[in-house]
Design a protein around this motif. Sequence first.
Motif, mmCIF file in Angstrom:
data_model
loop_
_atom_site.group_PDB
_atom_site.id
_atom_site.type_symbol
_atom_site.label_atom_id
_atom_site.label_comp_id
_atom_site.label_asym_id
_atom_site.label_seq_id
_atom_site.Cartn_x
_atom_site.Cartn_y
_atom_site.Cartn_z
ATOM 1 N N UNK A 132 39.805 40.945 45.436
ATOM 2 C CA UNK A 132 39.234 40.487 44.159
ATOM 3 C C UNK A 132 39.779 41.286 42.985
ATOM 4 N N UNK A 133 39.943 42.569 43.169
ATOM 5 C CA UNK A 133 40.517 43.358 42.066
ATOM 6 C C UNK A 133 41.977 42.968 41.818
ATOM 7 N N UNK A 134 42.729 42.766 42.892
ATOM 8 C CA UNK A 134 44.135 42.370 42.717
ATOM 9 C C UNK A 134 44.240 41.020 42.012
ATOM 10 N N UNK A 135 43.318 40.108 42.320
ATOM 11 C CA UNK A 135 43.372 38.757 41.752
ATOM 12 C C UNK A 135 42.838 38.672 40.333
ATOM 13 N N UNK A 136 42.291 39.756 39.833
ATOM 14 C CA UNK A 136 41.718 39.746 38.477
ATOM 15 C C UNK A 136 42.361 40.859 37.643
ATOM 16 N N UNK A 137 41.739 42.024 37.694
ATOM 17 C CA UNK A 137 42.196 43.103 36.820
ATOM 18 C C UNK A 137 43.563 43.645 37.247
ATOM 19 N N UNK A 138 43.877 43.517 38.536
ATOM 20 C CA UNK A 138 45.191 43.973 39.003
ATOM 21 C C UNK A 138 46.303 43.144 38.381
ATOM 22 N N UNK A 139 46.149 41.837 38.463
ATOM 23 C CA UNK A 139 47.146 40.960 37.858
ATOM 24 C C UNK A 139 47.213 41.127 36.353
ATOM 25 N N UNK A 140 46.041 41.286 35.743
ATOM 26 C CA UNK A 140 46.004 41.462 34.285
ATOM 27 C C UNK A 140 46.708 42.753 33.879
ATOM 28 N N UNK A 141 46.460 43.814 34.620
ATOM 29 C CA UNK A 141 47.122 45.088 34.309
ATOM 30 C C UNK A 141 48.623 44.972 34.515
#
Lengths: 492, 492
Positions: free
Chosen positions: B376-385
């Motif tokens: 979930x982090x990779x699919x949200x804030x990870x990609x955004x970062x």
Amino acid sequence: MDVAIVGGTHLTIRGERLGIVDDGALGITDGTITYVGPANALDEAAADRVVDAEGCAVTPGLVDAHAHTSLALLRGTAQDVPEIEWMRRTLGPFAAAMDDEDRVVGCRLGVLEAVASGVTTICEYASDVSTLVEEVYGPLGVRVVATETVNEVATGHIGDTGDPDDTGDPDDTGDPDDPDDTGDPDDPYPLDTSKGDEAVERAESLFDAYADAPLVEPAFGPQALDMVHPDRLEHLHERAGERDAKLHVHVAQGEREARQVAARYGGRSTVEVLEELGVVDDRLVAAHLHGASPDERRRLADAGVAMVGCPSSIAAIDGIVPPVVEYREAGGTVGLGTDQAPGPGGHDLPRELRTAALLSKTDAGDPTAFPAWSALRAGTVGGAAALGLDVGRLAVGAPADVAVFEPGVGAAPFLREPIHTAVPNLVYGAPRARDVLVAGAFVVRNGSFVDADPAGAVVAAVDRASDVLSAAEGDWRDAGSALVDAVDDGWL
Amino acid sequence: MDVAIVGGTHLTIRGERLGIVDDGALGITDGTITYVGPANALDEAAADRVVDAEGCAVTPGLVDAHAHTSLALLRGTAQDVPEIEWMRRTLGPFAAAMDDEDRVVGCRLGVLEAVASGVTTICEYASDVSTLVEEVYGPLGVRVVATETVNEVATGHIGDTGDPDDTGDPDDTGDPDDPDDTGDPDDPYPLDTSKGDEAVERAESLFDAYADAPLVEPAFGPQALDMVHPDRLEHLHERAGERDAKLHVHVAQGEREARQVAARYGGRSTVEVLEELGVVDDRLVAAHLHGASPDERRRLADAGVAMVGCPSSIAAIDGIVPPVVEYREAGGTVGLGTDQAPGPGGHDLPRELRTAALLSKTDAGDPTAFPAWSALRAGTVGGAAALGLDVGRLAVGAPADVAVFEPGVGAAPFLREPIHTAVPNLVYGAPRARDVLVAGAFVVRNGSFVDADPAGAVVAAVDRASDVLSAAEGDWRDAGSALVDAVDDGWL
């Protein structure tokens, strides 16, 4: 003719390939397929009801060849933990708190998910399976292979859900190197004959109860070699022969089973013992098989044993890819199953075909492994053959179990020339079914259930699961697991 | 306040974990999040519109950090073939026959699939990307990182889709052991500076054209080290710094790239050369990375390079699991992308999270690898970062890019105690989004697109794709591939 399904790409799965018919049509009368062929040779006007399948793909209803759907109630309570903790320390405490109605509510959730994905047959592997047949499968009109679990491990020594890694000792971490481990995985579990007797009685009664039920096919489910007496297995194999039924067994699930079997049978392997007991033939349906050797799997395939692989489940719980490619290459019959929702996620079979294909490719380091067409055969006629049913193909005289898939933005385009793109796009795009018929009756029509209440099923599941989790929270915390740690660490 | 989203489990992805708020609420004003917190502290009456999210999960809109969506038009035309055939002999001939309008129609199909799954930001990597922004992203109101492909390989020597395995020689099978192979994979492709100049001009013009467009973020896309001059790469890195933009490069995609780079740069590896060119820093977004060594990946992570893994694509095309777990463990920023639809299937990001988790587990032989919360982090804030955007989390002041997921029969139950089951159930159950907002505007509402016509998009795609496949069938057959053989053999 009751129903005509007209137009679209029909993947009939007849013959050795996919039996593709462009601009196809199906005729259905009294629950049976009475016409398969080009649309222009069918007299639509003779049908009471015409389904327009233009632009769609029409397939046999999919076959989920191994599932414990009641556990859908506990979806989300057991994943991302070491294999050794999965049953005993995560799923187990919650599963132990479920009552009959909880199991029914969970089953309904799981079966609705399956049917929405295009599944028309589920091999339901459960204790007291007739309750699920009566409360869920019957009312929904979904075909079921009712497989009564026979597990003789003395109560308190192993979960009813039957994890072979569970020795039943609450202090047993299952890790032989753990200094706190008081259990001995090489010590055979005590078996309780009376428990087996009761389960067999339930299993036998299914055959009488459902003798005239066209959608219910009973089967025997001795859970695993380490969980029943050898004479129980021999007896059930004999009874399966007399009943013309299948003997569905979890075979070679992993290390703990291997050690239990070795301890009980003088160092031999599960497959060796099954061979010696004389139960290795075309009545046997073997779930999993990842713990067998390639040579053992070849011998099973040669003997006509069918394998059921559950890719999402075994990937999520064990970090292992089921050997479906190898078993097919050995000439064996392969079906696919979804196992249970806590762990892999659920009972969506098109998604399971996709998962099987991608996992097989990375496991082999070969993008040609388990191509879309093999996945489609495994998910239809493969599963049907494994379970001994004449479904999984669209053929005159076969039961009218059918799924119609509209491509939508996630699987379009379905083209005809030069490639029938519906074949890969059903597998890799994994759309939900628009229409689902079992024995000619609509269960899903235009994307909605005809006679089921999915929103109500969700509400009931939330309600029941909340109570189960509340009741079991103490036991779950006491058991301790990576999931408890993750919760305490604020992750979920 | 324009919109209030009230009730349900809010996974805000703030802080180091998932920032879970039970019975949460969001307030949105002028496209920006103005309230995040418990529902009982928000004055609903002050909102023009209230969305009831009771029983749902509310998350940041998902981020697809690497996609070539135009190729969705060709979904189903390139899979289940050896890696060496994928571009040149299957996708390539069809892709070459696409015109601008075909690309737009394909892009629309792919973007609609993505958004229906809960995606609000797509990093679109394409040649002439502004056409896609104008025709698709702008009208739909979807956030896009518009990455103009810069590829200097002389025309006729490599596909515009840029497969590093394509030497451009029609007789080159790409197999160095093939006696009919007249191409030399160790001979550098000729580069054409004017082609690069034109692409850079298009890239630069994006920054002016979209300076005031809140939903468009331009980026530079030098395709891969073997496909541009080294001074081009240095120049674009410098321009990225001046523009405060990202430099998004396919890095270490595999054997052919490695051999081309070795031939061009005295036996060095891609990562070594990128380091020497001085482009390895936090401006660099590296797609794939499976061809780099663990030590090289560690060096990239240390230097602040973001990685984008595309699990379904790389599994389907190469039979490889992207090293997302390793890169995270090295401290690197990881986003996930869907790459392109022909091959893996499509642009459904929740499904990609599921795929990433299961592939990572089997790759590591460890069921705890890439747990749901990491996905979930990779699919949200990870990609955004990775893309340098302030999205992928629900925080006051951030753009109101939001997805609301109803569990349905495939992901229920969402519970609160003792486990927030929405976390694993969003990943492993992978439901579609019920509501999707980009910058506070509804793109999907109650499961339907507000201002798009998915059925029309499918019809257009079928129409266009039929023409493309017809036109290219001869070239596709002449190229020869395992897929041609499978068609001729009656499989699809």
